[in-house]
Motif scaffolding. Structure first.
Motif, short mmCIF file in Angstrom:
data_model
loop_
_atom_site.label_atom_id
_atom_site.label_comp_id
_atom_site.label_asym_id
_atom_site.label_seq_id
_atom_site.Cartn_x
_atom_site.Cartn_y
_atom_site.Cartn_z
N HIS A 10 0.83 -1.22 0.00
CA HIS A 10 0.00 0.00 0.00
C HIS A 10 0.86 1.26 0.00
O HIS A 10 0.33 2.36 -0.22
N LEU A 31 1.57 2.26 -4.23
CA LEU A 31 0.44 2.34 -5.14
C LEU A 31 0.54 3.57 -6.04
O LEU A 31 1.19 4.56 -5.70
N THR A 64 -3.88 7.77 -5.82
CA THR A 64 -5.14 7.09 -5.52
C THR A 64 -6.24 8.07 -5.12
O THR A 64 -6.02 8.99 -4.33
N HIS A 89 -6.19 1.63 -12.53
CA HIS A 89 -6.59 0.49 -11.69
C HIS A 89 -7.92 0.82 -11.02
O HIS A 89 -8.17 1.99 -10.69
N TYR A 99 -10.51 -0.81 -7.77
CA TYR A 99 -10.89 -1.80 -6.76
C TYR A 99 -12.31 -1.49 -6.33
O TYR A 99 -12.60 -0.38 -5.87
N MET A 124 -4.08 -4.89 -3.23
CA MET A 124 -3.00 -3.91 -3.04
C MET A 124 -1.69 -4.44 -3.63
O MET A 124 -0.93 -3.70 -4.27
N PHE A 132 -1.94 -4.17 -7.41
CA PHE A 132 -1.83 -2.78 -7.86
C PHE A 132 -0.39 -2.27 -7.76
O PHE A 132 0.05 -1.46 -8.57
N SER A 133 0.32 -2.73 -6.75
CA SER A 133 1.70 -2.25 -6.56
C SER A 133 2.65 -2.83 -7.59
O SER A 133 3.73 -2.28 -7.83
N LEU A 190 -5.24 4.98 -9.36
CA LEU A 190 -6.01 3.92 -8.72
C LEU A 190 -7.29 4.53 -8.16
O LEU A 190 -7.24 5.51 -7.42
#
Length: 455
Positions: free
Chosen positions: A58, A61, A64, A92, A94, A145, A148-149, A156
């Motif tokens: 996290h 990322l 975001t 991205h 979520y 997470m 995404f990383s 994101l």
């Protein structure tokens, strides 16, 4: 560690190896779900501990935007995704819950995660977590997470699962921006039984000196959001106070700004790709947040940012079933699908339907037993002619078709139970279009039965 860039991210058919990967992913999800006896147990300690074992993904990322609220989160994210991708950005996403496949929750650089990549990630997280107690949402959020990383993107869009303060997504020190959509009573058994308490939970995603964009809220909610923003030093911008969106005669949306920290002029949006009057507010909120975020971070002009709005797609939200197995059962009438399941969602749906058909609708609905169905059915009664009720397949918490029909009849609706969606469409009044609604779980079932899964 899985190298996400080295695998095929696209979700595909379930033949051969693909079927094996889908099975691996499902088995991992089942094993992980069994690690904690409670499906929901709000708190961040287990999430932070697991993220730490995974190397704190996290902290790596892309920029975001974190989104909380009760209604409209998915629509706001769909609008932002369409606009950002229209600028050529890799995005991205979520989100939760999924409608048909878990893969829908994790979108990597524009594409749903493949079964193989999902299975690899879940197995890696499972091995690192061991037998430690962790909830399903906590472990799948940690897996997201990690994904995404490891996959390069420009942005994101992160949706909370439940609440805000104690939600597993609430682990970022400094997001690019936060958004709070309309807040109403929902999930009271987890968040509190009054809107002030619920609002204080949702406000927990705000961060010091990070802009927060809020939809227009009830007075009690607005007071909670303002108080929390002032307490922590967040920059709060609120619809109807700092900016205002309205629909123009040509179908486009105009946003005016009374707060020059946002914009010193007006912005015109294309006609949104999502149907419904409530999408004017959702699109205005999404565009304002994205214009501010991308204008600050990437120096993009507002007209460039909003250009892609008309391409927004959000399955199960006032979605017309244009083709598929179910549409052949009622070829002379249109069939629409919406996942609205609470009073606020029902009100938005009822306000939107007259633009599609100015008359009565055949309503096919199913609902969970977690709330009084009359709260949803009462607004629906304004447009309902025939009402057909369903038991949602595979959902132990579903009201039976008979129970839901009895509730509808008790408030004056002409309702009867149906054995299946196929049965309902066969006996539906062919003089009116159909709206299928009442639960996201039902929406997912309908898309599966129609063989038109989200992509």
């Amino acid at each position: 560690m899985t190298d996400i860039d080295s695998v095929d991210l696209a979700s595909s058919s379930t033949d051969g190896e693909d079927a094996h990967d889908a099975m691996r992913a499902q088995h991992a999800l089942d094993r992980l779900a069994a690690l904690h006896p409670k499906l929901i147990d709000l708190g961040l300690d287990r999430t932070f501990a697991l993220l730490n074992r995974l190397g704190n993904p996290h902290h790596a990322l892309p920029p975001t935007i974190h989104v909380s609220g009760t209604n409209g989160k998915g629509s706001v994210i769909a609008h932002m995704r369409a606009m950002a991708e229209g600028c050529g950005l890799r995005v991205h996403v979520y989100s939760s819950p999924h409608l048909c496949r878990f893969n829908e929750r994790i979108r990597l650089a524009g594409t749903l995660i493949s079964d193989g990549a999902l299975a690899d990630l879940l197995e890696e997280v499972e091995n690192i977590n061991g037998t430690d107690e962790v909830t399903f949402f906590e472990v799948t959020t940690a897996a997201a997470m990690l994904a995404f990383s490891q996959c390069e993107a420009d942005l994101l869009l992160l949706e909370t699962g439940l609440g805000g303060t104690l939600d597993s997504t609430n682990v970022l020190d400094r997001p690019l921006a936060t958004i709070i959509t309309p807040i109403a009573r929902d999930h009271e058994h987890f968040l509190g039984n009054d809107v002030a308490t619920i609002a204080s939970q949702k406000a927990g995603i705000m961060r010091h000196n990070v802009p927060c964009f809020s939809a227009q809220q009830d007075n009690v909610v607005a007071q909670q959001l303002n108080a929390h923003a002032e307490e922590i030093g967040a920059k709060l911008f609120t619809a109807s106070i700092d900016f205002n969106g309205y629909k123009a005669a040509d179908g486009r949306i105009a946003i005016t700004y009374s707060n020059t920290d946002l914009n010193d002029g007006a912005v015109t949006l294309p006609t949104p790709g999502l149907a419904g009057e409530h999408q004017v507010d959702n699109a205005s909120l999404a565009a304002t947040a994205l214009i501010h975020a991308l204008g600050t971070s990437r120096k993009l002009a507002p007209v460039k940012i909003v250009a892609g709005l008309g391409n927004a797609i959000w399955p199960g939200r006032i979605q017309k079933l244009d083709k598929g197995d179910l549409t052949t059962l009622m070829p002379d009438q249109s069939i629409w699908l919406d996942g609205a399941h609470n009073a606020h969602g029902a009100q938005a749906l009822v306000a939107a339907l007259p633009d599609l058909h100015d008359g009565q609708w055949t309503v096919i609905c199913g609902a969970l037993n977690t709330r009084d169905p009359a709260e949803f059915l009462a607004p629906i009664s304004k447009i309902a002619g025939q009402v057909l009720t369903l038991t949602i397949p595979g959902q132990p918490a579903s009201l039976t078709a008979g129970e839901l029909a009895a509730s509808a009849t008790s408030i004056g609706l002409s309702a009867s139970p149906a054995r299946s969606i196929q049965d309902a469409l066969t006996i539906a009044d062919n003089n009116h279009p159909v709206i299928i609604c009442g639960s996201l779980y039902l929406a997912g079932h309908i898309l599966n039965e129609n063989k038109t899964l989200p992509v």
